[in-house]
Design a protein around this motif. Structure first.
Motif, PDB file in Angstrom:
ATOM      1  N   MET A   1      26.310  48.561  47.191  1.00  8.87           N
ATOM      2  CA  MET A   1      27.634  48.327  46.645  1.00  8.87           C
ATOM      3  C   MET A   1      28.609  48.042  47.773  1.00  8.87           C
ATOM      4  N   LEU A   2      29.223  46.841  47.726  1.00 14.93           N
ATOM      5  CA  LEU A   2      30.310  46.550  48.644  1.00 14.93           C
ATOM      6  C   LEU A   2      31.548  47.243  48.079  1.00 14.93           C
ATOM      7  N   ALA A   3      31.774  48.453  48.559  1.00 15.46           N
ATOM      8  CA  ALA A   3      32.868  49.291  48.065  1.00 15.46           C
ATOM      9  C   ALA A   3      33.864  49.482  49.203  1.00 15.46           C
ATOM     10  N   LEU A   4      34.446  48.376  49.658  1.00 20.25           N
ATOM     11  CA  LEU A   4      35.174  48.373  50.919  1.00 20.25           C
ATOM     12  C   LEU A   4      36.312  49.377  50.961  1.00 20.25           C
ATOM     13  N   THR A   5      37.035  49.543  49.862  1.00 30.53           N
ATOM     14  CA  THR A   5      38.206  50.431  49.865  1.00 30.53           C
ATOM     15  C   THR A   5      37.970  51.713  49.062  1.00 30.53           C
ATOM     16  N   ALA A   6      36.722  52.017  48.742  1.00 34.30           N
ATOM     17  CA  ALA A   6      36.426  53.175  47.891  1.00 34.30           C
ATOM     18  C   ALA A   6      36.198  54.461  48.670  1.00 34.30           C
ATOM     19  N   TYR A   7      36.146  54.384  49.991  1.00 38.75           N
ATOM     20  CA  TYR A   7      35.818  55.596  50.759  1.00 38.75           C
ATOM     21  C   TYR A   7      36.797  56.747  50.513  1.00 38.75           C
ATOM     22  N   PRO A   8      38.118  56.526  50.491  1.00 42.67           N
ATOM     23  CA  PRO A   8      39.012  57.664  50.261  1.00 42.67           C
ATOM     24  C   PRO A   8      38.727  58.400  48.954  1.00 42.67           C
ATOM     25  N   VAL A   9      38.340  57.663  47.898  1.00 43.32           N
ATOM     26  CA  VAL A   9      38.017  58.308  46.619  1.00 43.32           C
ATOM     27  C   VAL A   9      36.704  59.063  46.733  1.00 43.32           C
ATOM     28  N   ILE A  38      18.462  56.095  41.133  1.00 38.37           N
ATOM     29  CA  ILE A  38      18.628  54.878  41.925  1.00 38.37           C
ATOM     30  C   ILE A  38      19.194  55.245  43.296  1.00 38.37           C
ATOM     31  N   ALA A  39      18.635  54.646  44.352  1.00 40.30           N
ATOM     32  CA  ALA A  39      19.172  54.819  45.699  1.00 40.30           C
ATOM     33  C   ALA A  39      20.387  53.909  45.855  1.00 40.30           C
ATOM     34  N   VAL A  40      21.532  54.503  46.151  1.00 40.65           N
ATOM     35  CA  VAL A  40      22.792  53.756  46.224  1.00 40.65           C
ATOM     36  C   VAL A  40      23.353  53.840  47.642  1.00 40.65           C
ATOM     37  N   THR A  41      23.739  52.679  48.169  1.00 35.03           N
ATOM     38  CA  THR A  41      24.423  52.594  49.459  1.00 35.03           C
ATOM     39  C   THR A  41      25.811  52.009  49.241  1.00 35.03           C
ATOM     40  N   PHE A  42      26.811  52.623  49.838  1.00 37.39           N
ATOM     41  CA  PHE A  42      28.170  52.080  49.856  1.00 37.39           C
ATOM     42  C   PHE A  42      28.418  51.438  51.216  1.00 37.39           C
ATOM     43  N   ILE A  43      28.985  50.231  51.221  1.00 40.60           N
ATOM     44  CA  ILE A  43      29.513  49.620  52.433  1.00 40.60           C
ATOM     45  C   ILE A  43      31.027  49.741  52.357  1.00 40.60           C
ATOM     46  N   CYS A  44      31.598  50.517  53.268  1.00 42.35           N
ATOM     47  CA  CYS A  44      33.033  50.827  53.214  1.00 42.35           C
ATOM     48  C   CYS A  44      33.725  50.410  54.502  1.00 42.35           C
ATOM     49  N   MET A  45      35.001  50.131  54.407  1.00 44.44           N
ATOM     50  CA  MET A  45      35.792  49.869  55.595  1.00 44.44           C
ATOM     51  C   MET A  45      35.895  51.134  56.449  1.00 44.44           C
ATOM     52  N   ASP A  46      36.297  50.941  57.674  1.00 51.17           N
ATOM     53  CA  ASP A  46      36.385  52.035  58.648  1.00 51.17           C
ATOM     54  C   ASP A  46      37.704  52.784  58.459  1.00 51.17           C
ATOM     55  N   GLY A  57      24.935  62.239  47.513  1.00 48.09           N
ATOM     56  CA  GLY A  57      23.686  61.500  47.353  1.00 48.09           C
ATOM     57  C   GLY A  57      23.818  60.007  47.591  1.00 48.09           C
ATOM     58  N   ILE A  58      24.981  59.549  48.021  1.00 45.18           N
ATOM     59  CA  ILE A  58      25.243  58.131  48.287  1.00 45.18           C
ATOM     60  C   ILE A  58      25.260  57.907  49.797  1.00 45.18           C
ATOM     61  N   ARG A  59      24.461  56.954  50.249  1.00 48.71           N
ATOM     62  CA  ARG A  59      24.471  56.576  51.660  1.00 48.71           C
ATOM     63  C   ARG A  59      25.706  55.710  51.917  1.00 48.71           C
ATOM     64  N   VAL A  60      26.467  56.048  52.943  1.00 48.66           N
ATOM     65  CA  VAL A  60      27.715  55.341  53.233  1.00 48.66           C
ATOM     66  C   VAL A  60      27.619  54.714  54.616  1.00 48.66           C
ATOM     67  N   LEU A  61      27.759  53.385  54.676  1.00 48.94           N
ATOM     68  CA  LEU A  61      27.764  52.652  55.936  1.00 48.94           C
ATOM     69  C   LEU A  61      29.179  52.175  56.239  1.00 48.94           C
ATOM     70  N   ARG A  62      29.571  52.334  57.475  1.00 44.87           N
ATOM     71  CA  ARG A  62      30.916  51.923  57.907  1.00 44.87           C
ATOM     72  C   ARG A  62      30.881  50.491  58.425  1.00 44.87           C
ATOM     73  N   THR A  63      31.909  49.716  58.073  1.00 45.40           N
ATOM     74  CA  THR A  63      32.051  48.372  58.618  1.00 45.40           C
ATOM     75  C   THR A  63      33.405  48.272  59.321  1.00 45.40           C
ATOM     76  N   TYR A  64      34.076  47.147  59.262  1.00 49.41           N
ATOM     77  CA  TYR A  64      35.315  46.928  60.002  1.00 49.41           C
ATOM     78  C   TYR A  64      36.480  47.733  59.428  1.00 49.41           C
ATOM     79  N   GLY A  65      37.505  47.944  60.242  1.00 48.23           N
ATOM     80  CA  GLY A  65      38.724  48.616  59.797  1.00 48.23           C
ATOM     81  C   GLY A  65      39.682  47.652  59.129  1.00 48.23           C
ATOM     82  N   PRO A  66      40.600  48.138  58.312  1.00 47.60           N
ATOM     83  CA  PRO A  66      41.525  47.259  57.575  1.00 47.60           C
ATOM     84  C   PRO A  66      42.320  46.313  58.469  1.00 47.60           C
TER      85      PRO A  66
END
Length: 372
Positions: A1-9, A38-46, A57-66
């Motif tokens: 899941m490209l959940a770029l702005t979902a990390y704060p929630v 289901i194995a779920v990965t979040f891609i979130c902004m930094d 249970g969700i794997r969270v990967l960090r990408t670029y900052g806003p």
């Protein structure tokens, strides 16, 4: 899941005010899928989090900052480079993105190059309007339209979105209603002495908070509560928020709270007698689900297309005078309010439980994998 702005929630970060219905809904769906195996990965902004972590249970990967990168070049690096790097690292079977914008086109392009299915999920009726009008950058509009055409599947929230998608983009959509999980176990109906009229949402023009202020002014004998922060930090956004806050301060029967973290805002539904939605456009409001799960009836000026026994599971009104009349009638008539509450709760149980949503997504995921 490209959940770029979902990390704060997802992380429950109270120091970050990135809170909208789309982010909340994506977290709800992800948790439901995890419970379904289901194995779920979040891609979130930094947002200052670790490069990789696990939450619920969700794997969270960090990408670029806003605000990372050089203005004028940041679209290429770190946004495209960072997003594609994170997508490779996720190594998923299916990729999913919610909300119109550039990420839709970038996701579907990467998925086509790598023979991966891509799901786009709408977050508002505006996502399927021509343009769409809620994406202001010409480049991003082009990327979104291209991504919408290339997506393996498009998930819609309500029947109106199906009509808009077909009319404006010549595509059919997969209807998967939003879901909501109560914070702790099964919820009980609110006590009959609950007297507050509640509004919850981001303070932005499309949500029409001004209508709620007008409602409170027209009903000085009722108590109102308004919860919501500014959607961003641009001068125009902050000016609009300040105007609403200033007007709210003039109404003695209105408690304006401003931004409240999701888990805290959720608790105010426990004391509400009515939920009001004043938006011009929505996808499917999470606030409806928070209210209906607690047997709190709702009043709104737009139609989601939801029906139970040929009736909308909320009070649908056409204009502001009708809104005021409906609120006053429901607050005076306990029997009518309880009947509407039962209707909303029955619809919630039938259509919007996390288990039901997970089953529908599982069917879609299996279909996409079979076609790969």
């Amino acid at each position: 899941m490209l959940a770029l702005t979902a990390y704060p929630v997802l992380a429950g970060r109270r120091d970050l005010r990135e809170l909208g219905g789309a982010q909340v809904q994506q977290v709800m769906i992800a948790r439901a899928l995890v419970r379904a195996g289901i194995a779920v990965t979040f891609i979130c902004m930094d947002y200052g989090q670790p490069e990789e972590e696990w939450i619920d249970g969700i794997r969270v990967l960090r990408t670029y900052g806003p605000n990372d990168g050089i203005r004028g070049l940041r679209f290429l690096h770190p946004r495209i480079t960072g997003l594609f790097k994170a997508m490779r690292r996720a190594n998923a079977d299916v990729y999913y993105q919610r909300c119109s914008g550039m990420a839709t086109g970038l996701m579907t392009a990467w998925c086509r190059w790598n023979n991966k299915p891509a799901i786009y999920a709408g977050a508002s009726d505006l996502d399927f309007q021509p343009g769409p009008p809620n994406v202001h950058n010409r480049r991003d509009r082009w990327l979104f339209r291209r991504g919408l055409r290339q997506a393996s599947a498009v998930v819609i929230q309500n029947p109106r979105q199906r009509d808009l998608l077909l009319a404006n983009h010549q595509r059919d959509g997969v209807l998967i209603p939003s879901c909501y999980a109560p914070p702790s176990g099964e919820l009980r109906p609110n006590p009959p002495d609950a007297r507050e009229v509640l509004w919850v949402g981001m303070i932005r023009p499309v949500k029409r908070p001004d209508r709620f202020l007008a409602l409170a002014k027209a009903c000085p004998h009722l108590q109102f509560r308004m919860i919501g922060g500014a959607m961003g930090d641009t001068p125009a956004v902050l000016e609009y928020y300040a105007q609403i806050e200033k007007q709210a301060a003039t109404l003695p029967n209105l408690h304006f709270m401003g931004f409240v973290p999701f888990d805290q805002a959720d608790s105010y539904f426990d004391r509400a007698a009515l939920l009001i939605n004043t938006s011009d456009h929505e996808g499917f409001p999470n606030t409806f689900l928070q209210a209906w799960s607690r047997h709190v009836p709702s009043v709104a000026l737009f139609d989601t297309g939801s029906r139970i026994d040929q009736q909308p599971p909320y009070c649908l009104v056409q204009d502001e005078p009708a809104l005021s009349a409906a609120v006053q009638r429901l607050m005076q008539n306990e029997d009518e309010r309880q009947q509407l509450a039962q209707l909303g709760h029955a619809y919630f149980v039938r259509e919007h439980s996390p288990a039901t949503t997970a089953e529908r997504y599982l069917a879609l995921l299996q279909d996409l994998k079979a076609r790969t």
